[in-house]
Design a protein around this motif. Structure first.
Motif, short mmCIF file in Angstrom:
data_model
loop_
_atom_site.label_atom_id
_atom_site.label_comp_id
_atom_site.label_asym_id
_atom_site.label_seq_id
_atom_site.Cartn_x
_atom_site.Cartn_y
_atom_site.Cartn_z
N THR A 182 -11.47 0.85 9.21
CA THR A 182 -11.40 0.88 7.75
C THR A 182 -12.59 1.66 7.19
OG1 THR A 182 -10.36 -1.30 7.72
CG2 THR A 182 -11.24 -0.47 5.64
N GLN A 211 -14.39 0.53 -2.64
CA GLN A 211 -13.43 0.73 -3.72
C GLN A 211 -12.72 -0.57 -4.05
OE1 GLN A 211 -12.47 4.05 -5.07
NE2 GLN A 211 -11.51 2.82 -6.66
N ASN A 236 -3.35 5.09 -0.56
CA ASN A 236 -4.71 5.32 -1.06
C ASN A 236 -5.03 4.19 -2.04
OD1 ASN A 236 -7.10 6.18 -2.19
ND2 ASN A 236 -6.33 8.16 -2.89
N VAL A 237 -5.98 3.34 -1.67
CA VAL A 237 -6.25 2.15 -2.49
C VAL A 237 -6.77 2.51 -3.87
CG1 VAL A 237 -6.64 0.69 -0.47
CG2 VAL A 237 -8.59 1.83 -1.55
N ALA A 238 -7.33 3.71 -4.03
CA ALA A 238 -7.82 4.12 -5.34
C ALA A 238 -6.69 4.23 -6.35
CB ALA A 238 -8.56 5.46 -5.23
N ARG A 298 0.82 -1.22 0.00
CA ARG A 298 0.00 0.00 0.00
C ARG A 298 0.85 1.27 0.00
NH1 ARG A 298 -5.60 -0.73 2.77
NH2 ARG A 298 -5.30 1.48 3.22
N ASP A 321 -15.85 3.58 2.30
CA ASP A 321 -15.58 3.85 0.89
C ASP A 321 -14.34 3.11 0.40
OD1 ASP A 321 -13.86 5.42 2.38
OD2 ASP A 321 -14.01 7.17 1.07
N GLU A 322 -13.38 2.87 1.29
CA GLU A 322 -12.21 2.07 0.91
C GLU A 322 -12.62 0.62 0.62
OE1 GLU A 322 -8.33 2.33 2.99
OE2 GLU A 322 -8.56 0.17 3.33
#
Length: 324
Positions: free
Chosen positions: A203, A210, A175-177, A138, A206-207
């Motif tokens: 957590t 996503q 940022n996982v996006a 990550r 929205d993550e």
């Protein structure tokens, strides 16, 4: 010194079983789908690497050398964790000791060289025994993540035993996006995708949404999915990689009575029993299966028939080796 001995929850469960039960678990065909290389190096190997590293850097008093000394000392004494965030502090020493192709080859017995060194050892085993999933951390920049996925695809296309990609690392980093394009590229190339998800209660929703939008084949941990996410996962049939000792030792689950494995067992959802990191957690796949069989409170108290079904699920959720 033995290469690996187990302790804690897994050891207690295993010691409670009869010789016949242990033999049943030992001979049961089962798949390990979630075992990190850097967290599964035998302690004697790490100790050898640390001696070599510290001798080479004896004239230097740098932070990395101190991290190596402190990290190996802590691992040698036996790790006691009070929360999941302490777990990630164990790895700077291991990363330092396995940062070259030469040291990596010894531990596993530029990135492309790194992956090739691991594959050289993985491919000494049969197709049924071992394959490699390339992890994206990550904390990686988009450029580094892209390079890792590119290496995975290149090696798989060249006939090497790379079967998938993963997202892992410090749960509060990154940022996982930023990883969307990379995982979609991996899926389009035919690689399996597994994602560490919802490892802590904080957590963001929205993550989670996503990550689920990337349509992963498997999910690591999935400890704190909300009800909406659980329904999405059940409808997708994404396999949940369950790491019992890891959850208990990192305190993300209080006890087996409230472990999320029970939810997926009730709903007959695909799961795989895994070790996560055998070095800090001092477990084994046999010990994790003992946690399924042992009578409460040491285990879940599942029957042999139920355990066979769980094992078949794990075997059925392996990423296929497409080239050999």
């Amino acid at each position: 010194m033995s290469q690996h001995s187990i302790a804690g929850f897994a050891a207690a469960a295993l010691s409670s079983l009869t010789p016949g039960q242990v033999d049943f678990l030992r001979t049961l065909p089962k798949a390990e789908l979630h075992a990190h290389l850097n967290g599964s190096i035998p302690l004697p190997v790490l100790q050898d690497l640390s001696r070599e590293y510290l001798q080479e850097h004896s004239s230097q008093n740098d932070a990395r050398a101190e991290a190596v000394r402190a990290g190996i000392e802590r691992l040698s004494q036996g790790v006691v964790l009070t929360e999941i965030h302490e777990f990630f502090g164990l790895f700077p020493a291991i990363y330092t000791l396995t940062s070259t192709p030469q040291s990596l080859a010894k531990a596993a017995r530029g990135r492309l060289q790194y992956i090739e060194a691991v594959l050289d050892e993985v491919e000494k085993f049969s197709v049924e025994q071992a394959a490699l999933i390339v992890s994206l951390d990550r904390r990686m920049t988009p450029a580094v993540a892209s390079e890792c996925v590119g290496c995975a695809i290149k090696l798989r296309d060249a006939g090497r035993r790379v079967v998938g990609v993963d997202l892992c690392g410090d749960v509060q980093a990154g940022n996982v996006a930023d990883f969307e394009a990379h995982f979609r590229k991996a899926k389009a190339a035919g690689l399996g995708v597994t994602l560490h998800i919802a490892e802590i209660p904080e957590t963001p929703a929205d993550e989670i949404q996503q990550l689920l939008s990337y349509e992963p084949d498997r999910l690591g941990h999935a400890t704190f999915l909300d009800e909406t996410s659980k329904e999405l996962v059940r409808n997708s049939s994404s396999c949940i990689e369950i790491c019992l000792s890891s959850n208990l030792l990192c305190k993300t689950v209080d006890n087996l009575d409230v472990h999320h494995i029970r939810y997926y067992l009730r709903h007959d959802h695909p799961i795989a029993i895994c070790t996560d990191d055998i070095l800090p957690f001092r477990n084994s796949l046999l010990g994790e299966y003992a946690l399924l069989m042992a009578a409460p409170p040491l285990g879940l108290g599942l029957s042999e028939k139920e355990i066979e079904k769980v094992a078949r699920m794990g075997m059925g959720c392996r990423f296929p080796v497409k080239y050999q």
